[in-house]
Design a protein around this motif. Sequence first.
Motif, short mmCIF file in Angstrom:
data_model
loop_
_atom_site.label_atom_id
_atom_site.label_comp_id
_atom_site.label_asym_id
_atom_site.label_seq_id
_atom_site.Cartn_x
_atom_site.Cartn_y
_atom_site.Cartn_z
N ARG A 1 2.77 12.93 3.92
CA ARG A 1 2.28 12.04 2.86
C ARG A 1 2.38 10.57 3.27
NH1 ARG A 1 5.51 11.20 -2.67
NH2 ARG A 1 6.91 10.34 -1.08
N ASN A 2 3.53 10.17 3.76
CA ASN A 2 3.74 8.77 4.12
C ASN A 2 2.84 8.34 5.27
OD1 ASN A 2 5.71 8.56 2.12
ND2 ASN A 2 7.36 9.14 3.54
N ALA A 3 2.68 9.20 6.27
CA ALA A 3 1.82 8.86 7.41
C ALA A 3 0.36 8.75 6.97
CB ALA A 3 1.96 9.91 8.51
N LEU A 4 -0.07 9.66 6.09
CA LEU A 4 -1.44 9.61 5.61
C LEU A 4 -1.68 8.36 4.77
CD1 LEU A 4 -4.19 10.96 5.32
CD2 LEU A 4 -3.29 12.23 3.36
N PHE A 5 -0.72 8.01 3.94
CA PHE A 5 -0.87 6.82 3.12
C PHE A 5 -0.90 5.56 4.00
CE2 PHE A 5 1.11 3.32 0.72
CZ PHE A 5 0.18 3.19 -0.29
N LEU A 6 -0.06 5.52 5.02
CA LEU A 6 -0.05 4.37 5.92
C LEU A 6 -1.38 4.24 6.66
CD1 LEU A 6 1.58 2.05 7.17
CD2 LEU A 6 2.41 3.66 8.89
N ALA A 7 -1.92 5.36 7.10
CA ALA A 7 -3.21 5.32 7.79
C ALA A 7 -4.33 4.91 6.84
CB ALA A 7 -3.51 6.68 8.41
N TYR A 8 -4.25 5.37 5.60
CA TYR A 8 -5.29 5.05 4.62
C TYR A 8 -5.25 3.57 4.26
CZ TYR A 8 -8.33 5.68 0.57
OH TYR A 8 -9.36 5.59 -0.33
N VAL A 9 -4.06 3.05 4.01
CA VAL A 9 -3.93 1.64 3.68
C VAL A 9 -4.26 0.77 4.89
CG1 VAL A 9 -2.30 -0.14 2.91
CG2 VAL A 9 -2.28 2.11 1.84
N GLY A 10 -4.00 1.27 6.09
CA GLY A 10 -4.30 0.51 7.30
C GLY A 10 -5.78 0.21 7.47
N THR A 11 -6.64 0.97 6.80
CA THR A 11 -8.08 0.70 6.90
C THR A 11 -8.45 -0.63 6.27
OG1 THR A 11 -8.47 1.94 4.84
CG2 THR A 11 -8.60 3.15 6.92
N PHE B 1 -7.48 -0.50 -1.26
CA PHE B 1 -6.69 -1.48 -2.00
C PHE B 1 -6.36 -0.98 -3.40
CE2 PHE B 1 -6.55 -5.03 -5.02
CZ PHE B 1 -5.47 -5.72 -4.52
N GLY B 2 -7.31 -0.31 -4.05
CA GLY B 2 -7.04 0.24 -5.37
C GLY B 2 -5.97 1.31 -5.35
N VAL B 3 -5.98 2.13 -4.33
CA VAL B 3 -4.94 3.16 -4.19
C VAL B 3 -3.57 2.52 -3.99
CG1 VAL B 3 -4.17 5.13 -2.82
CG2 VAL B 3 -6.61 4.80 -3.26
N PHE B 4 -3.52 1.50 -3.15
CA PHE B 4 -2.25 0.80 -2.91
C PHE B 4 -1.75 0.13 -4.19
CE2 PHE B 4 -0.15 -3.23 -1.86
CZ PHE B 4 0.95 -2.76 -1.18
N LEU B 5 -2.64 -0.52 -4.91
CA LEU B 5 -2.24 -1.21 -6.14
C LEU B 5 -1.70 -0.24 -7.18
CD1 LEU B 5 -2.27 -3.99 -7.66
CD2 LEU B 5 -4.49 -3.29 -8.56
N MET B 6 -2.40 0.87 -7.39
CA MET B 6 -1.98 1.83 -8.40
C MET B 6 -0.72 2.57 -7.98
SD MET B 6 -4.00 1.30 -10.83
CE MET B 6 -3.31 2.60 -11.82
N LYS B 7 -0.57 2.85 -6.69
CA LYS B 7 0.64 3.53 -6.23
C LYS B 7 1.87 2.66 -6.47
CE LYS B 7 2.82 5.57 -2.14
NZ LYS B 7 4.00 4.67 -2.13
N GLN B 8 1.75 1.38 -6.22
CA GLN B 8 2.87 0.48 -6.47
C GLN B 8 3.26 0.47 -7.94
OE1 GLN B 8 3.66 0.28 -3.09
NE2 GLN B 8 4.59 -1.60 -3.84
N PHE B 9 2.28 0.57 -8.81
CA PHE B 9 2.59 0.59 -10.24
C PHE B 9 3.19 1.92 -10.66
CE2 PHE B 9 1.71 1.16 -14.73
CZ PHE B 9 2.09 -0.07 -15.26
N TYR B 10 2.66 3.02 -10.15
CA TYR B 10 3.19 4.34 -10.51
C TYR B 10 4.65 4.48 -10.12
CZ TYR B 10 -1.51 6.03 -11.58
OH TYR B 10 -2.75 6.22 -12.13
N GLU B 11 5.05 3.84 -9.04
CA GLU B 11 6.43 3.97 -8.60
C GLU B 11 7.40 3.21 -9.51
OE1 GLU B 11 6.43 2.69 -4.57
OE2 GLU B 11 5.72 4.63 -3.78
#
Length: 298
Positions: free
Chosen positions: A127-137, A174-184
């Motif tokens: 999960r963490n590696a996939l999220f890092l690769a996704y946000v890295g785009t 960017f939307g995924v990153f923003l919402m993930k930070q809020f969900y946490e």
Amino acid sequence: MTATDLSTPVPAIAAPGNQRPSTRPVRSRGWRLVGYAVLVLAAVGLLLPFFWMVVSSLKTNNDVFTIPITWLPDPVVWRNYLDIWQRSDMTTWLRNTLLLAVVVTLLQVVTGSFAAYGFARVRFPGRNALFLAYVGTIAVPWQSYMIPQFILMSKLQLSNTLWSIVALQAFGAFGVFLMKQFYETIPEELSEAARVDGLSEFGIYRRIMLPLSRPALASLALLTFVTTWNDYLGPLVYLRSPELRTIQLGLNTFVSQYNAEYALIMTGSVLSVLPVAVIFLLGQRHFIEGIASTGLKG
């Protein structure tokens, strides 16, 4: 009384009238006034070009670039806002831009919040590696993969259609990153209690996460709407027909046709900025709250 007692110094007690008043409140008030003055100057410097644009849209062509600058139009030419609709296809431009901005915003809010829930609450390998690769785009410039993306859209027969812009911008890291930070920031105990009660993951997302994340959703919607509304390069590459032009492409063609009609150019610029300004003013409170809350950790 012993000699030791006589040699011990007795602390002096200052009289109430001899105490000097503290200067800290005065200094803090002075720095606060300086800060307010700096903010006011920055706001004036930021809003001055927009004010000049609005004022110029109410002038004649010969009065737009007069020296010295006339900050109040005399006479006020309201007819510019009628001529811009008669001499350009402003209705089509605004309709296409509004359609793209609304559809892309809705899709990014849905896909971004749903994907963010998976990264924030669902445990799966990598999960963490996939999220890092996704946000890295986000760091990859669009110009680097613009050509293969255009070839793909052409093979799918989506080029020169509004669907090409929708397909390209429906998903955003960017939307995924923003919402993930809020969900946490939302306590995990709420999700655990819902699972004990038999609620599915989709039910937790729909009935718990979405109602609690309205500020973050409003921030994401506002940022996406403004970005899509102001997009120029994407429509320039994919939208070639005149009936598919957005407000940015339309104004560019209008400037090339009427390069001496400065008042009408300013009028078109005001009409392109006005919807974004209204939406931002209406959602300003939710936008600030959402941006502030996404940086907190629960």
